[in-house]
Scaffold this motif. Structure first.
Motif, mmCIF file in Angstrom:
data_model
loop_
_atom_site.group_PDB
_atom_site.id
_atom_site.type_symbol
_atom_site.label_atom_id
_atom_site.label_comp_id
_atom_site.label_asym_id
_atom_site.label_seq_id
_atom_site.Cartn_x
_atom_site.Cartn_y
_atom_site.Cartn_z
ATOM 1 N N LEU A 1 11.886 6.696 -3.751
ATOM 2 C CA LEU A 1 11.311 5.398 -3.393
ATOM 3 C C LEU A 1 11.691 4.338 -4.413
ATOM 4 O O LEU A 1 11.693 4.585 -5.621
ATOM 5 N N GLN A 2 11.993 3.153 -3.916
ATOM 6 C CA GLN A 2 12.192 1.998 -4.784
ATOM 7 C C GLN A 2 11.299 0.889 -4.248
ATOM 8 O O GLN A 2 11.639 0.200 -3.287
ATOM 9 N N LEU A 3 10.136 0.735 -4.881
ATOM 10 C CA LEU A 3 9.142 -0.232 -4.429
ATOM 11 C C LEU A 3 8.149 -0.480 -5.551
ATOM 12 O O LEU A 3 8.173 0.199 -6.583
ATOM 13 N N THR A 4 7.281 -1.448 -5.347
ATOM 14 C CA THR A 4 6.175 -1.712 -6.259
ATOM 15 C C THR A 4 4.917 -1.838 -5.421
ATOM 16 O O THR A 4 4.820 -2.744 -4.600
ATOM 17 N N PHE A 5 3.970 -0.917 -5.610
ATOM 18 C CA PHE A 5 2.759 -0.984 -4.788
ATOM 19 C C PHE A 5 1.645 -1.699 -5.528
ATOM 20 O O PHE A 5 1.554 -1.660 -6.755
ATOM 21 N N ASP A 6 0.759 -2.338 -4.731
ATOM 22 C CA ASP A 6 -0.410 -2.977 -5.321
ATOM 23 C C ASP A 6 -1.695 -2.205 -5.019
ATOM 24 O O ASP A 6 -2.744 -2.512 -5.567
ATOM 25 N N THR A 7 -1.594 -1.209 -4.127
ATOM 26 C CA THR A 7 -2.738 -0.352 -3.815
ATOM 27 C C THR A 7 -2.238 1.077 -3.639
ATOM 28 O O THR A 7 -1.240 1.305 -2.946
ATOM 29 N N LEU A 8 -2.916 2.033 -4.255
ATOM 30 C CA LEU A 8 -2.559 3.439 -4.123
ATOM 31 C C LEU A 8 -3.729 4.190 -3.500
ATOM 32 O O LEU A 8 -4.826 4.223 -4.061
ATOM 33 N N MET B 1 0.841 -1.191 0.000
ATOM 34 C CA MET B 1 0.000 0.000 0.000
ATOM 35 C C MET B 1 0.879 1.245 0.000
ATOM 36 O O MET B 1 1.799 1.362 0.815
ATOM 37 N N LEU B 2 0.605 2.174 -0.930
ATOM 38 C CA LEU B 2 1.242 3.479 -0.938
ATOM 39 C C LEU B 2 0.158 4.517 -0.703
ATOM 40 O O LEU B 2 -0.790 4.610 -1.472
ATOM 41 N N ALA B 3 0.304 5.285 0.373
ATOM 42 C CA ALA B 3 -0.637 6.357 0.680
ATOM 43 C C ALA B 3 0.070 7.681 0.461
ATOM 44 O O ALA B 3 1.163 7.907 1.002
ATOM 45 N N THR B 4 -0.543 8.563 -0.315
ATOM 46 C CA THR B 4 0.113 9.830 -0.628
ATOM 47 C C THR B 4 0.002 10.834 0.512
ATOM 48 O O THR B 4 0.557 11.931 0.417
ATOM 49 N N SER B 5 -0.703 10.480 1.569
ATOM 50 C CA SER B 5 -0.776 11.338 2.754
ATOM 51 C C SER B 5 -0.989 10.453 3.979
ATOM 52 O O SER B 5 -1.918 9.632 4.000
ATOM 53 N N PHE B 6 -0.151 10.648 4.993
ATOM 54 C CA PHE B 6 -0.335 9.881 6.238
ATOM 55 C C PHE B 6 -1.356 10.552 7.141
ATOM 56 O O PHE B 6 -2.048 9.879 7.916
ATOM 57 N N GLY B 7 -1.471 11.874 7.031
ATOM 58 C CA GLY B 7 -2.402 12.593 7.886
ATOM 59 C C GLY B 7 -2.085 12.368 9.353
ATOM 60 O O GLY B 7 -0.947 12.489 9.799
ATOM 61 N N GLN B 8 -3.106 12.018 10.131
ATOM 62 C CA GLN B 8 -2.936 11.685 11.546
ATOM 63 C C GLN B 8 -2.832 10.173 11.762
ATOM 64 O O GLN B 8 -2.828 9.707 12.896
ATOM 65 N N GLY B 9 -2.750 9.419 10.658
ATOM 66 C CA GLY B 9 -2.577 7.979 10.773
ATOM 67 C C GLY B 9 -3.849 7.188 10.965
ATOM 68 O O GLY B 9 -3.792 5.986 11.233
ATOM 69 N N HIS B 10 -5.024 7.810 10.814
ATOM 70 C CA HIS B 10 -6.284 7.104 11.062
ATOM 71 C C HIS B 10 -6.473 5.935 10.100
ATOM 72 O O HIS B 10 -6.882 4.833 10.519
ATOM 73 N N ASP B 11 -6.208 6.159 8.798
ATOM 74 C CA ASP B 11 -6.388 5.075 7.824
ATOM 75 C C ASP B 11 -5.430 3.929 8.091
ATOM 76 O O ASP B 11 -5.804 2.752 7.976
ATOM 77 N N PHE B 12 -4.188 4.256 8.431
ATOM 78 C CA PHE B 12 -3.226 3.196 8.724
ATOM 79 C C PHE B 12 -3.673 2.370 9.923
ATOM 80 O O PHE B 12 -3.651 1.125 9.883
ATOM 81 N N LEU B 13 -4.091 3.025 10.993
ATOM 82 C CA LEU B 13 -4.504 2.290 12.192
ATOM 83 C C LEU B 13 -5.746 1.446 11.921
ATOM 84 O O LEU B 13 -5.848 0.308 12.415
ATOM 85 N N ALA B 14 -6.675 1.967 11.128
ATOM 86 C CA ALA B 14 -7.871 1.191 10.792
ATOM 87 C C ALA B 14 -7.511 -0.043 9.968
ATOM 88 O O ALA B 14 -8.058 -1.138 10.180
#
Length: 583
Positions: free
Chosen positions: A97-104, A1-14
């Motif tokens: 970055l050097q990676l391959t994401f499957d979700t953006l 997963m690559l998220a273009t904004s971490f924000g306050q981390g709510h999506d990551f924690l969920a």
């Protein structure tokens, strides 16, 4: 997963919570997030104080990195959940970055995602990668479509060929690796591979791990500071932070001896004005590195210091290298006592590449008997690594540097024990036994049996430096009594950075050069000793800062092997690449 904004981390924690509750969850969750500005731990704590994921947020906050630009990796759930934060201007972070994401997960409001930014995102997408976003504007959707994102899927008309230097083994049926060398580098390589879902067997000519330079009684862990911020400074800062995060647990339980609660680096040529100007210019917070005038430095060290010093309060101090080595091996499932994952007391005479019916790379002893075979081999055996490179490989430059340390007995008359580890001209650190470890000498000479014997002249050199630090009285070096100590050889590269990555294929390189048409400008274009289901890698050249470098080097090595996101940006990865001097 690559998220273009971490924000306050709510999506990551969920997502982390959903992963924990899913009985059919994937083995590992890897989340990469961009953030234009570093988020302070206190701000994160306030945001989740009464939130639905407060317990998970507390675990995240405990491991939260300092507010410094660059890549920061956080391991959760014993490494099965990995968060990689990229702090800085988003398009610049994307370039690194050097990676391959499957979700953006695309947040349009976090950054102006123009056509060029969409192209950068597409460079990192796996075929079929999903686009998850709310309210993408028609203009942005059109730009994404031009770069291959159709109906929220990445389906480009053609797939660019990866640069030769980025080639990796193609998912071998056996995710197994043979690591040759059981010092800090080998243990870290095994740890990194296990964290990436690989099984590593570790082979060493000694019956037990950490018998060479990794067997000293203690060693410093710390970042370095340069203005402007150099690749060296960036590497050792990232490495020290990664080491401190991983070592917090075993230090608290007593599994590893040491303390990472501060370190002083003496700088006699600086004053407060120059030092603070340099720190502010690099953009590092005071909590990470700060200047101390002579009186403050002396009080912190418990020594009669006469010069100012940089105080590294976080991710700095000392560790027992042998204990740290054993802990990393244990985390990788390697046990020299039971023999699980361990092949000890056995020297490798030759390494044969895969061919015919051979099951991957083959390690042979002096009599030509097979010791072990594996699809992937990591040469982590310090100065001996080049000797085992098969014909047709490019051997990087590694030199041997002998170093001798001295252990000052606790009852030595006039001994002052430093309350914080420190270095200047020489270093000193207090051991739990009451002894003080000082050193170390630097002599460019080849290893031989006689060099292991302690030398009185080297001891005197260490004592003179310890006297300058105020640890021992002046004149103690006149004694002819030989004190306890240890001598060993460091594997050192010309630029003093480790060698981590796939071995360069010399024959393929020569063939490409002969055509006169091939691009070979830089590490990423160099052909490597990797192929379908197999690969040969180096993790060596850790030099005099091996305790600091090892863990992040192991993580970087594992990313090369497994195809996981690189834990550092491309500039740092290239700086450690064994192909860095080729072009």
């Amino acid at each position: 997963m690559l998220a273009t904004s971490f924000g306050q981390g709510h999506d990551f924690l969920a997502t982390w919570q959903a992963w924990r509750e899913d009985a059919q969850r994937c083995d590992r969750l890897i989340w990469v997030a961009l953030a234009a500005h570093p988020l302070a731990a206190a701000e994160l704590a306030r945001s989740h104080q009464a939130g639905p994921h407060a317990a998970l947020a507390e675990r995240l906050i405990t491991a939260w990195p300092p507010a410094t630009p660059g890549s920061h990796g956080i391991d959760l759930e014993d490494g099965r959940v990995q968060l990689l934060l990229g702090w800085g201007e988003p398009t610049q972070v994307l370039d690194g970055l050097q990676l391959t994401f499957d979700t953006l997960a695309l947040d349009e409001g976090a950054h102006p995602w123009d056509d060029d930014a969409c192209r950068r995102l597409a460079r990192l997408a796996a075929p079929g990668a999903r686009l998850v976003s709310e309210g993408v504007s028609p203009a942005l959707r059109a730009s994404l479509a031009r770069h291959g994102f159709v109906d929220d899927r990445y389906a480009p008309r053609f797939h660019p060929v990866a640069a030769r230097g980025w080639a990796r083994p193609t998912s071998p049926a056996r995710r197994e690796a043979l690591v040759i060398g059981a010092g800090l580098a080998g243990a870290a390589a095994a740890w990194g591979l296990a964290r990436a879902g690989w099984q590593a067997s570790v082979l060493d000519r000694h019956a037990q791990p950490a018998q060479e330079a990794s067997g000293n009684a203690g060693g410093l862990v710390h970042m370095i500071f340069n203005a402007p911020d150099s690749l060296h400074a960036r590497w050792f800062r990232a490495a020290a932070l990664a080491t401190a995060q991983a070592a917090a647990g075993p230090l608290s339980t007593g599994e590893v001896a040491g303390a990472l609660d501060g370190f002083l680096r003496l700088e006699p040529r600086l004053d407060a004005g120059k030092a603070q100007s340099q720190r502010a210019g690099v953009g590092l917070p005071q909590a990470l590195v700060d200047w101390r005038e002579p009186a403050d430095a002396a009080a912190l060290a418990g020594l009669p210091l006469t010069t100012g010093a940089w105080l590294f309060e976080r991710a700095a101090g000392w560790l027992d290298p042998a204990g740290w080595t054993r802990w990393m091996l244990a985390q990788a499932g390697v046990d020299a006592v039971s023999g699980r994952g361990w092949i000890g007391g056995c020297a490798v005479a030759r390494l044969l590449p895969p061919r015919g019916d051979m099951d991957g790379w083959t390690a042979l002893d002096a009599q030509g008997h097979v010791i072990a075979q594996a699809p992937v081999v990591v040469l982590a055996n310090a100065l001996d690594a080049n000797r085992l490179l098969p014909d047709g490989s490019v051997a990087p430059q590694i030199s041997s540097v002998r170093g001798q340390v001295t252990r000052l007995p606790a009852d030595l008359p006039g001994l002052l024990r430093p309350t914080l580890p420190l270095s200047g001209q020489g270093y000193g650190l207090s051991l739990p036994s009451g002894e003080v470890l000082i050193g170390a000498t630097t002599q460019h000479e080849a290893p031989d049996a006689s060099g292991r014997a302690l030398r009185l002249d080297d001891q005197r050199h260490n004592l003179r430096r310890a006297a300058a630090l105020g640890i021992v009285p002046a004149g103690l070096d006149a004694s002819d009594a030989l004190l306890p100590g240890r001598a060993g050889w460091r594997a050192v590269t010309p630029d003093r950075l480790p060698l981590v990555g796939p071995v360069v294929d010399a024959m393929a390189r020569a063939a490409l050069l002969a055509t006169g048409r091939a691009r070979l400008d830089g590490p990423r274009q160099q052909p490597r000793r990797v192929g379908p289901g197999h690969g040969l890698y180096l993790c060596t050249g850790l030099g005099s800062r091996g305790i600091t470098s090892a863990l992040l080097a192991g993580r970087l090595l594992a990313a090369w092997v497994s195809g996981d996101p690189m834990p550092v940006d491309t500039a740092l990865r290239d700086a450690l690449d064994p192909a860095r001097d080729l072009g």
